[in-house]
Each structure stands twice: as C-alpha cells, then as structure tokens.
Design a protein around this motif. Structure first.
Motif, short mmCIF file in Angstrom:
data_model
loop_
_atom_site.label_atom_id
_atom_site.label_comp_id
_atom_site.label_asym_id
_atom_site.label_seq_id
_atom_site.Cartn_x
_atom_site.Cartn_y
_atom_site.Cartn_z
N PHE A 54 11.48 -7.70 -11.33
CA PHE A 54 12.44 -8.60 -11.97
C PHE A 54 13.86 -8.05 -11.94
N GLU A 55 14.11 -7.05 -11.10
CA GLU A 55 15.46 -6.54 -10.87
C GLU A 55 15.95 -6.96 -9.50
N VAL A 56 17.24 -7.24 -9.42
CA VAL A 56 17.86 -7.66 -8.16
C VAL A 56 19.15 -6.89 -7.97
N SER A 57 19.28 -6.24 -6.82
CA SER A 57 20.51 -5.52 -6.47
C SER A 57 21.53 -6.49 -5.88
N GLU A 58 22.80 -6.13 -6.04
CA GLU A 58 23.85 -6.97 -5.45
C GLU A 58 23.79 -6.97 -3.92
N ARG A 59 23.04 -6.03 -3.33
CA ARG A 59 22.87 -6.03 -1.87
C ARG A 59 21.74 -6.95 -1.42
N ALA A 60 20.89 -7.39 -2.37
CA ALA A 60 19.75 -8.22 -2.01
C ALA A 60 20.18 -9.65 -1.70
N SER A 61 19.41 -10.32 -0.86
CA SER A 61 19.75 -11.68 -0.45
C SER A 61 19.69 -12.65 -1.63
N ILE A 62 18.89 -12.36 -2.63
CA ILE A 62 18.87 -13.25 -3.79
C ILE A 62 20.25 -13.30 -4.44
N PHE A 63 20.88 -12.14 -4.57
CA PHE A 63 22.20 -12.13 -5.22
C PHE A 63 23.23 -12.83 -4.34
N THR A 64 23.20 -12.60 -3.06
CA THR A 64 24.23 -13.19 -2.18
C THR A 64 24.00 -14.69 -1.97
N GLY A 73 12.62 -21.38 -7.76
CA GLY A 73 12.96 -20.58 -6.59
C GLY A 73 12.61 -19.12 -6.76
N ALA A 74 12.86 -18.57 -7.95
CA ALA A 74 12.51 -17.17 -8.23
C ALA A 74 10.99 -16.98 -8.23
N GLN A 75 10.29 -17.96 -8.73
CA GLN A 75 8.83 -17.87 -8.72
C GLN A 75 8.28 -17.88 -7.30
N TYR A 81 9.89 -16.79 -4.69
CA TYR A 81 10.23 -15.46 -4.17
C TYR A 81 9.16 -14.45 -4.57
N LEU A 82 8.71 -14.46 -5.83
CA LEU A 82 7.66 -13.54 -6.27
C LEU A 82 6.36 -13.79 -5.50
N ARG A 83 6.01 -15.05 -5.34
CA ARG A 83 4.77 -15.35 -4.62
C ARG A 83 4.83 -14.86 -3.17
N SER A 84 5.90 -15.15 -2.49
CA SER A 84 5.99 -14.76 -1.08
C SER A 84 6.05 -13.24 -0.93
N THR A 85 6.75 -12.56 -1.85
CA THR A 85 6.85 -11.11 -1.77
C THR A 85 5.50 -10.44 -1.97
N TYR A 86 4.81 -10.79 -3.05
CA TYR A 86 3.57 -10.09 -3.37
C TYR A 86 2.41 -10.54 -2.48
N ALA A 87 2.47 -11.77 -1.97
CA ALA A 87 1.48 -12.19 -0.98
C ALA A 87 1.63 -11.37 0.30
N ALA A 88 2.87 -11.12 0.72
CA ALA A 88 3.09 -10.32 1.93
C ALA A 88 2.63 -8.88 1.73
N LEU A 89 2.92 -8.29 0.58
CA LEU A 89 2.51 -6.92 0.34
C LEU A 89 1.00 -6.77 0.43
N VAL A 90 0.29 -7.76 -0.09
CA VAL A 90 -1.17 -7.67 -0.13
C VAL A 90 -1.80 -8.11 1.19
N LYS A 91 -1.38 -9.24 1.71
CA LYS A 91 -2.09 -9.84 2.85
C LYS A 91 -1.57 -9.38 4.20
N GLN A 92 -0.31 -8.96 4.27
CA GLN A 92 0.23 -8.47 5.54
C GLN A 92 0.26 -6.94 5.59
N GLY A 124 6.55 -14.16 -15.25
CA GLY A 124 6.62 -13.43 -13.99
C GLY A 124 5.34 -12.67 -13.69
N LEU A 125 4.78 -12.00 -14.71
CA LEU A 125 3.54 -11.25 -14.52
C LEU A 125 2.39 -12.18 -14.15
#
Length: 814
Positions: A381-391, A427-429, A431-442, A476-477
């Motif tokens: 649930f943290e986003v850096s100013e360098r991340a695409s979510i912030f930009t 949109g944030a939700q 993002y969480l789904r696509s991120t954690y699905a990739a970590l697990v399934k890819q 989020g959890l």
C-alpha cells in the motif's frame, strides 16, 4: 458466567436504587480468581473488582468526541439499565442537542474476560461527526488499585506495529510525558501483590484502540481510558512526522440522523496470573477472527540483513545454491528475496534491470529447480514518486482535504518520496490483483511479505467515502488474499498487530534485527511480550537471526561496526528459536560457511528440534524480571513427554548469575533430571537442591535441555488421515496435522512406495501406475522419540490417454 440478584431496572439520575447490579466472570479454569463487574444505579458507571483484592480496581463511564468536543455519559440527566443475556445494556439520554450514548457490558460464556462496547446513536435530527468513542473513561476513584503500592506497577503497552514504537516494558514512573500509551492492548502488573489488569481490543473493524494510563504530578495515576479512534495521532509521530499539517487528516466519520456508530469491542480481566490473561486473550482472538495458524515453521534464508540494497541476480543465485547444497536437508528451504529487487515501491513486478539483468522469472526458475520455496518482499500500500501509479494514476492515492496526495515521508534517507495507495479505488484494486497474480502465477512465489502497512495506514479522503485507515487496509488485504488463494503464505511485516489477523499466516512481532548485539537486545522485549500471539494471531515472525562475522558498513546501526562475538551470535539465533515461529538466516551464506563454529549454530540438531514444532517459549519473568536484568531474560518451553527447554539470556554488560528453582517454571521438584546445555553437549549436570544456578558472561545465552528421568519415554498418538484407495493419475491427500496435538513432532517424512518422498504434516501425492503401495511416515519428535506409521494405498485404473475435447476447460488466472 454466574449472576446474582439481577432484574431489569430503569433508572433516572434522581432515582434511589438500593441494589447494586453486578455479574461475575468465571473462566473454565478453577484457578482463576472471579472478576466482578458492577453497575452503579446512580450514574450507570461500571466498577471492576476481583475476589482476593480488598478494593475495586477501576470505575469508569463512556464518552465520545463529537464534532471536536467530548460528550461524557456522566453529563446526561437520564439513563436506562436493561438486563441482557450475560450482562447489561445501558443508554444515556436527555442531553440537549447531543446524541444518545450507549454501552453493552457482558462476559462471553466460559471466559474470564468481561467485554464492553460503546455506541453513539444520532438522535439529534441532523448529521454529526464522530471523531472517537471511549469504551472506558475513568470516573473518579478507584484508579487501577491492584493491591500493592502504585509505584510498584509495571506496564506492558503494546504498540501500533511491531516497532512503532519498539516495545519497552516500563515501571509506572517511567511513563514518557507521564502517559503510558498502548495500542490494541495493555497489561498493568503490581510486583508486590502479583495482581494484574489487562485490557485488549477484540476487533479493529473501523478504528484502532488506544489505551492511556496518565500519571498525576505526584506520579500517582490520574486517569485511565480505552478509546476507539483513527490513526492520525500515531501517524503524526511516524510517517507524517515531516509532512505538511494538512496531510494529518483527523478522523471524522459522518453519522446521519437516526443511525449509530459502534466502538471496537474491548475485553478486560483482572487476575493473579498475567500469563493466563495473555494466553486466554490470544485464544479469544484466534477463535473470533478464524486466524490462520496452521502454517509450518518456515525455515530458510533472507537477503535483507545479508546485503540490504546490494542484492544482485548473481549474489542471489550463489546463496540459493549454497542453501540448497548445505542446509536444505535440515529443513532450511525458504529462499526470501527482500527489498532491492524491484524498480520502485509500487512496482513490484518490475525488476531493477541493473541488478537483475535477466529479470526475476529466470532467477526464480533457478530457485525452484534447486528445490527451494520462493519468497518475495512487497510493501503493498506504499507508492514511490518514481512508480507509474504516481506519474499516471494519482487518483489511486489517498488525498488530503485539499485534493493533494498525502505524503508519507521518504524511503531510503530522503531519496524516494512515498504516498499511500487508496485500496477502495477500483483501479488500485486491479493493480493489486495484477501484481500479486503475477508474483504467484508467473514468478512462482509461494511466500509474500507485506511490509510498511503501518506507514501507509493514514486517515484521508478515499474513493469510498467515510472509510477509515483500518477498513481500507483490510479491503486491500482481502483483495490480495483472494488473488493469491489459500495456499500462498502471507507474512505481515510493518502493520497494526490485530488488523491482518485472518488474512496472513505469519506476523512480525519485533523490530528489525541485524549484525549487532544491540539489535538483538532491543528486539527481545517484543518477542517476549508477544509470545502468546504465536499460533493464535498467526505464526510469529521474529525477524532473521545473524550469526556470522559479517559487517555491512553502509548500515551502521544494524550492519555492525565490529563482528558479533560467538556468544552474541548464540543470543541472536536463540531469540528466533524461543519465538516459536519463522527461523531465517540473515547472513551472507558463503562467508557463514567459512566459519565452522558459526555454521554449527544453524546446524545444531537440538536447537532445530526446539524450533520445528512451532511452540513459543514462555517468558517466565515477563513482568517480574529483576531490575538488574532490565528486561525479560528467562524463557521456558515444555516439549513432549518429560522434556523441557530453559533459555536464559544475559542482556547486561557484566556477568550475571541466575538461581532458578525448578518448581518456579512448573517442573516437579520430586523428580530426577538430566540437564544439558545444547550449545555445549559435553557439559551436563543433575539438579542440586531443586535449583539451577547459572553464571554466564555478558551478552550471552544458555539453553538447557531438561529431561525428566522419572518419566518413561512415551509416544504421543498421531492420527494419520489417508486414503486406502485412489485413482491412478489423481491427487490424494495425506495429513497428520492436528491442533489437538499439544507437542507436535519436529519433522515429518513420508515415502509413498514409488520412489517419491515428501516432508510436511500435510502433503499430496499422485500415483502414475496402478498397484498397491506401502506408505511410510516417520514422525521425529523434538527429543529422541520417533514414531513410524505404515499403511497400504491401492491405486486403481489407468491414466486416460485419449483426446476428449469436451473435457477441456479454460483455466481462470483472475
């Protein structure tokens, strides 16, 4: 629960009532002193007392912060007291232009705890805004009278997260700014009377629970409150410390006319056994939240304290190979890559191309090929100013009232500005789904650390109105858990202690450790204080241990300036062992391997037998430690049969001697014992005068295996669940996992009769050919006891090899 002289009563402020309304909380154990809860008919305040104490302990009412002003139950002209099952409903009314206040007071059946929950009912005819609700607001005396001199009170205040702030058990007089503030729970113990008062929240549905014991100018107790509120007070001291004032958004929940808002549920008890209070509270939380507590003890390696941000693809692969070749046969098979692999916080499936030029999937494939279990770090649930979510998607962030994203401070010494993800935004939700699905399934990740959820738990303006920080975190959890499924292990790192219960399998309980004795010493009070959370809230995560001579100059505090001595290395690994939870090495593995005496610590069979069953050692002096020790030092673990483990730390800078009567840790003083120090198996002794006397040098630990020679070796029955017939080609389940086993074996080894083996208490296996196979299970006890079970499983039928289009279905990755 027992009750006396109860009948429904209706009282006004001026009514004369002779009978005091009360009930008594009695636990299932006959040893618990009954706690009495009484309501005063005159003002409807409640009083807590206990058999064995000459005076009441506490008298309190309720209150609420409405539109910035406190409204107290004592100010209302009318109150109504109604009997309900197991307790009372109390309503306060008649105060002009103010909502009604209400509380329910009762005790759950079979528990030694009382419970109170307060409610604001908006009867004003217009909207109001609720900022906080107090379930316990002291009214005059008494104030925590535990039967001994108040100056001998000792306070254990839990903190917002595992290190916000770091837990320090304090004497009453040592209150920072004259206030002992707990978050979630607080234990107050009198060292003379041995009585204690405990209060702990049972829920975090919308709020955090703050408990404040405030001292008067003469160090006596001035007030005690328990309050449901937002996170802003905590955040101002942490992630909002350097943020503009408008980012510190006060909690203000709009309450429409005719609606109501409840506080969290507060549990409380008075007892003369504080261990019993803490352990009963842990069980209560486990049952109430259906906690995930069955995960095996995760053993392995993590990268953070070994390299911090210096981790690279080649360094990771070398450590994976070393782990697989040297330690995996002992059970060290988790390979956890911490922060540093990712491009930015908020982009966890984008690797840093400079440090991981072939990407993470290629590396994880190597890890899997070595037979290791892949783990990864994230800060969801943290986003850096360098991340695409912030930009690209600032609308996915939590905002202040001016519409600007709330600034959470910086990562990495003011080098990376941080913001909070709004988990209520679609949109944030996604993002969480696509991120954690990739970590697990890819990537094939099986264990995921969730960090910095404390820093990002800010109040603010979200896509879904009227949503608190605690609600948003659970949204989020839930999104992450639904995405990864039940088989993936989630570990809460920086986070409120209660809020993730039911979603995560492991939970950090102490601050960061590192390559210094100071780091070990400062983490120890939290490991001691949260021992009861293990297998109740989650499986405890004490952070990694470090035993090598490694120094990391870029991290002066926990990277070390001089190498750990061997005694200090023992203290580090012992602290992890007594936690009963995760057991991770935090050193550069090749350099650890070059020091045989250091490597011997992680290979110590007696220590591993202590660790693998997953039972936390009880801190015997949690609240009663000697002033010379300055913090808890003595831990006891009862293993199977007549085997126990006694761990004694010397946290001081001088030699210390401890005299420990065997009866004081629950051992039978009439039995004969063989006692052996597990780091020095050649040293052994028999008990002398029922007292173990231990003198040890500064910065050291001694771990004693105590074997009761009067008890013959016994085998504990283990119920093996298995099929007798299976279909060839279909997966079958085999299990010996059971919460009814008090002291489970340290290790399970299965062989399936077809050349395949597995290790864990629950496994699956698929036979590829029909036949009858002899399955063997070896359950290795934490001591020397070993049990062998053997049974036959018949696989029937052939694996179908024809192509049948009608049987094909699409796998859903979502």
């Amino acid at each position: 629960m027992t009750s006396r002289a109860h009948r429904t009563r209706h009282a006004s402020a001026g009514a004369i009532c002779i009978v005091l309304l009360s009930f008594t909380a009695v636990a299932q154990s006959a040893d618990v002193q009954p706690m009495h809860v009484a309501i005063d008919p005159e003002d409807a305040s409640f009083t807590l007392s206990a058999d064995g104490l000459p005076f009441p302990v506490l008298r309190a009412g309720i209150s609420a912060l409405i539109d910035g002003r406190w409204v107290r139950s004592s100010s209302y002209p009318n109150h109504r007291i109604d009997a309900v099952a197991g307790g009372w409903d109390v309503t306060f009314s008649g105060l002009a232009n103010e909502p009604e206040l209400h509380y329910r007071l009762h005790t759950p059946e079979g528990r030694s705890f009382g419970e109170v929950q307060a409610t604001v009912r908006n009867t004003t005819g217009g909207p109001i805004h609720v900022n906080a609700i107090r379930m316990m607001d002291t009214v005059g005396g008494p104030l925590l009278n535990l039967g001994g001199p108040v100056e001998h009170d000792r306070i254990l205040s839990d903190s917002f997260s595992e290190d916000t702030p770091a837990i320090k058990i304090m004497d009453l007089k040592d209150a920072p700014n004259r206030v002992h503030r707990g978050v979630g729970s607080q234990l107050i113990y009198n060292r003379d009377s041995k009585w204690s008062f405990f209060a702990g929240t049972g829920t975090s549905d919308r709020f955090i629970t703050l408990l404040r014991l405030t001292l008067g100018k003469d160090t006596g107790i001035e007030s005690y409150i328990a309050e449901s509120t937002g996170t802003t007070e905590i955040m101002r001291e942490n992630s909002l410390l350097e943020s503009p004032s408008e980012d510190a958004v006060p909690l203000s929940l709009e309450l429409a006319s005719g609606t109501e808002l409840r506080s969290e549920r507060l549990f409380f008890s008075i007892d003369n056994d504080y261990h019993r209070q803490l352990e009963a509270y842990g069980v209560l939380i486990r049952d109430l939240h259906h906690a995930r507590t069955k995960a095996s003890t995760a053993m392995g390696w993590w990268s953070w304290t070994a390299y911090y941000y210096g981790l690279t693809e080649g360094v990771a692969l070398t450590n994976a190979q070393w782990l697989a070749q040297n330690l995996s046969e002992l059970g060290y098979n988790y390979f956890h890559l911490d922060e540093g692999y990712q491009y930015a916080r908020g982009e966890y499936i984008t690797a840093d191309a400079n440090q991981f030029p072939h990407g993470m999937i290629a590396l994880e494939n190597h890890v899997h090929a070595l037979g290791l279990t892949s783990g990864i770090w994230t800060a969801p649930f943290e986003v850096s100013e360098r991340a695409s979510i912030f930009t690209d998607h600032k609308d996915w962030l939590v905002h202040n009232a001016g519409g600007q994203p709330i600034h959470l401070g910086w990562a990495n010494n003011h080098l990376d500005r941080l913001y909070a993800l709004d988990t209520t935004h679609p949109g944030a939700q996604e993002y969480l789904r696509s991120t954690y699905a990739a970590l697990v399934k890819q990537w094939g990740i099986r264990y995921i650390k969730l960090d910095f959820m404390d820093d990002s738990a800010v109040e603010g303006i979200r896509y879904r109105p009227n949503t608190t920080a605690m609600e948003a975190q659970r949204i989020g959890l839930a999104t992450i858990r639904e995405t990864v499924g039940d088989d993936i292990m989630l570990d809460k790192d920086g986070s409120a202690m209660l809020n993730p219960v039911g979603y995560v399998d492991y939970g950090r309980i102490a601050q960061d450790t590192g390559h210094t004795f100071t780091a070990t010493k400062e983490a120890a009070p939290a490991v001691a204080a949260r021992y009861y959370m293990n297998r109740n809230f989650f499986v405890n995560d004490p952070d990694a241990f470090t035993v090598s001579t490694q120094i990391i100059k870029d991290h002066a505090w926990n990277g070390g300036k001089i190498p750990l001595t061997l005694e200090e290395a023992k203290a580090s690994i012992a602290l992890s062992a007594i936690s009963g939870g995760m057991f991770e090495i935090g050193d550069d593995l090749p350099s650890l391997g070059s020091k045989p005496e250091r490597l011997a610590l992680v290979r110590n069979r007696d220590l591993l037998n202590m660790v693998k069953p997953g039972k936390a050692s009880k801190p015997m002096d949690l609240m009663s430690y000697a002033p010379e020790d300055k913090q808890p030092s003595i831990f006891f673990l009862k293993e199977d049969g007549g085997h126990s483990v006694l761990t004694i730390f010397n946290w001081t800078d001088e030699a210390r001697t401890h005299r420990i009567p065997l009866g004081s840790v629950g051992l039978d003083v009439n039995s004969r014992y063989f006692i052996r120090e597990i780091f020095d198996r050649d040293s052994s002794t028999r008990r002398a005068a029922h007292v173990l006397t231990v003198t040890q040098p500064a910065h050291s630990v001694r771990i004693y295996q105590i074997i009761n020679l009067s008890i013959p070796a016994q085998r504990q029955h283990i119920d093996v669940k298995h099929p007798t017939h299976v279909k060839t080609g279909e997966s079958a389940s085999f299990s010996v996992c059971s919460e009814d086993v008090a002291f489970p074996p340290a290790e399970y080894r299965w062989t399936f009769g077809d050349g395949v083996s597995a290790q864990d208490c629950a496994v699956t296996h698929t036979y590829t050919q029909p036949g009858t196979y002899r399955v063997r299970l070896i359950a290795i006890g934490a001591t020397t006891s070993t049990q062998i079970s053997a049974f036959d499983v018949t696989a029937e039928g052939e694996i179908p090899s024809a192509f049948v289009p009608a049987t094909k279905t699409r796998f859903n990755d979502k």
